[in-house]
Scaffold this motif. Structure first.
Motif: not given
Length: 303
Positions: A213-215, A239-240
């Motif tokens: 997930q990106s976060h 930012g992947v």
């Protein structure tokens, strides 16, 4: 050193850098037993050059032994031991340190304060990720992986997923996931706790990072080569993934400038077992292996 000198005529190498090629061969040819450390690369070529070594035991100082070609060693009549157990809690503690530092942007904040550019508290200053009640995914559920999982579950109330060759009987709830990518996709934090070696080289590659997930944050306290470092850099730059916390590196001690330039990565200098009592326990365990070998008893920690 005191324990070793009670049994052996000890030669101490004062240099802290890894043994060079000449020293590696001399160690095998000139000594009965050797206590090597991380980076002392006893590979197949070294054993090929010393086909009948005087040395009959490499009592490795550390749990990881991917710097030693165990098959080549045994073919040359050299046993190999390591120091499991002694490093478990200290390494798990560093994993938690990196999780907290990465999720809460601690290294970035410390740099801000030191720069003199901090303007004071405000409601949206350096917002990070709250770890409590999040999901952690751990690749590798050996001693260290389990110690990390325990800290996450009992300390932070985190849901635990794990990827491992076999099911583990644990004293707390944890779900085994057979697909590394699937596990990565479900987690807020992904932790690498697998051993190094051919089977796990670049286990964490662009596909795994793309699945996250990106976060989410990626943490590595295992071995540097289990990560495709360039793929990690690319994922962080684009930012992947949200961030990373690293204690080990693919070409240690070299750390790519691109990695060092990123604010969303926390970098530690391989501090996993860097506590005096832990290193002392590791040394004593290595000496116990040496003593057992000399006494012709079973090796406590044969690998």
């Amino acid at each position: 050193m005191t324990a070793a000198r009670q049994v052996f005529d000890v030669v101490v190498r004062q240099e802290t850098l890894p043994l060079d090629q000449e020293e590696l061969r001399a160690a095998l040819a000139e000594y009965d037993v050797v206590l090597p450390t991380l980076g002392d690369a006893f590979d197949a070529a070294v054993f090929a050059d010393v086909p009948e070594p005087r040395c009959k035991l490499l009592a490795n100082f550390g749990v990881g032994f991917n710097h030693i070609d165990v098959s080549a060693a045994r073919a040359a009549g050299v046993e190999v031991t390591n120091t499991p157990g002694a490093v478990t809690d200290a390494t798990a503690d560093i994993a938690m340190t990196l999780m907290l530092m990465s999720a809460r942007r601690a290294a970035e904040g410390e740099r801000l304060v030191r720069s003199g550019q901090w303007e004071g508290w405000h409601p949206t200053q350096m917002l990070g990720m709250h770890l409590t009640q999040k999901t952690v995914a751990i690749a590798g559920m050996g001693r260290i992986g389990q110690a990390i999982a325990q800290r996450c579950h009992f300390g932070f109330g985190m849901k635990v997923l794990y990827w491992n060759r076999s099911e583990k009987q644990l004293s707390f709830d944890a779900e085994r996931v057979t697909s590394l990518a699937e596990m990565a996709a479900r987690a807020d934090v992904v932790v690498a706790a697998v051993p190094g070696g051919v089977d796990t080289r670049h286990l964490f590659d662009a596909d795994v990072f793309a699945a996250m997930q990106s976060h989410a944050h990626f943490i590595n306290i295992s071995r540097g080569e289990v990560v495709d470092e360039q793929a990690l850099v690319a994922a962080l730059q684009a930012g992947v993934i949200g961030g990373a916390g690293l204690d080990v590196y693919e070409f240690e001690p070299e750390v790519p400038e691109a990695l060092r330039d990123l604010d969303n990565v926390t970098l530690l200098p391989h501090l996993g077992t860097a506590a005096l009592e832990v290193r002392t326990q590791m040394g004593l365990m290595a000496v116990d292996n040496l003593r057992a070998f000399t006494a012709k008893k079973p090796l406590p920690n044969r690998v």
